[in-house]
Motif scaffolding. Sequence first.
Motif, mmCIF file in Angstrom:
data_model
loop_
_atom_site.group_PDB
_atom_site.id
_atom_site.type_symbol
_atom_site.label_atom_id
_atom_site.label_comp_id
_atom_site.label_asym_id
_atom_site.label_seq_id
_atom_site.Cartn_x
_atom_site.Cartn_y
_atom_site.Cartn_z
ATOM 1 N N SER A 124 0.837 -1.199 0.000
ATOM 2 C CA SER A 124 0.000 0.000 0.000
ATOM 3 C C SER A 124 0.871 1.248 0.000
ATOM 4 C CB SER A 124 -0.931 0.012 1.226
ATOM 5 O OG SER A 124 -0.174 0.093 2.412
ATOM 6 N N TRP A 168 -1.179 7.505 -1.017
ATOM 7 C CA TRP A 168 -1.182 8.232 -2.288
ATOM 8 C C TRP A 168 -1.392 9.721 -2.091
ATOM 9 C CZ3 TRP A 168 0.788 5.831 -6.225
ATOM 10 C CH2 TRP A 168 0.727 4.437 -6.275
ATOM 11 N N THR A 213 -8.158 3.623 -3.244
ATOM 12 C CA THR A 213 -7.250 3.506 -2.100
ATOM 13 C C THR A 213 -7.841 2.668 -0.976
ATOM 14 O OG1 THR A 213 -8.079 5.530 -1.036
ATOM 15 C CG2 THR A 213 -6.277 5.765 -2.624
ATOM 16 N N ASN A 230 -6.243 -0.409 -3.055
ATOM 17 C CA ASN A 230 -4.914 -0.104 -3.564
ATOM 18 C C ASN A 230 -4.708 -0.636 -4.980
ATOM 19 O OD1 ASN A 230 -2.355 1.167 -3.139
ATOM 20 N ND2 ASN A 230 -1.428 -0.854 -2.970
#
Length: 220
Positions: free
Chosen positions: A9, A12, A46, A70
């Motif tokens: 992960s 972001w 996400t 992810n």
Amino acid sequence: MHYVAFPTSYDWQQIFSKWKVPFEIIILQKQDILVLNDPLKFFINTDGVLTTIKKYGSNHSAISRLNLPNTLITTSLYDNNKNPHYEVYSLTNACIIVLSKNNIKKNTILYKYLQLLESYSLKSQLIVTESLITMFMQRSVKRRLVVFLLLLSKYVGKTSVTGIKLNCYLTHNYLAQALCTSRVTITKCISELKKEFLVVKKGIITIHSPINLTYYVLDT
């Protein structure tokens, strides 16, 4: 040359903020629908479990993929004439980051991140695709429905005293679109499965025993 390792992960939002890349955040609640209508953007899931429904006009549709956390919701799905088009249905609460491809291509390091994410997403999707192929190979809608529910139990299922509870709200209309059938047929199939395999309460499905449900597919 910059090498970017890909962990399970990324944060972001932190990455894009650090590189001062403009992005948009879309928060989806259960049952929300996002229409993919811009092939010049990246959509990053996400958090949450999503399904992408391929729409063929107003009367025909089918699930084309399951988007796990992810992963990139690939824009390679688009046709130039936008027919068919695609809708993302949120099975759980989800967060999607949207950013322009043009902004990313200007930054070679970030573009590498996105290339790795795309590769990771494709590998993840290959695992799910096998189950989707198996689902659509079934001879009846009821068997298709069973395979789909078993697939969902792997990603949104939680153990309860009565079995595996699917932590998502599945409307008959959504299931009909995902399985390329009618809402009436889905209602009939669920009613039959409730006699032995399922409990449905306020749109939440609980599978008494995934093993017994698997045997149902194998034996019928």
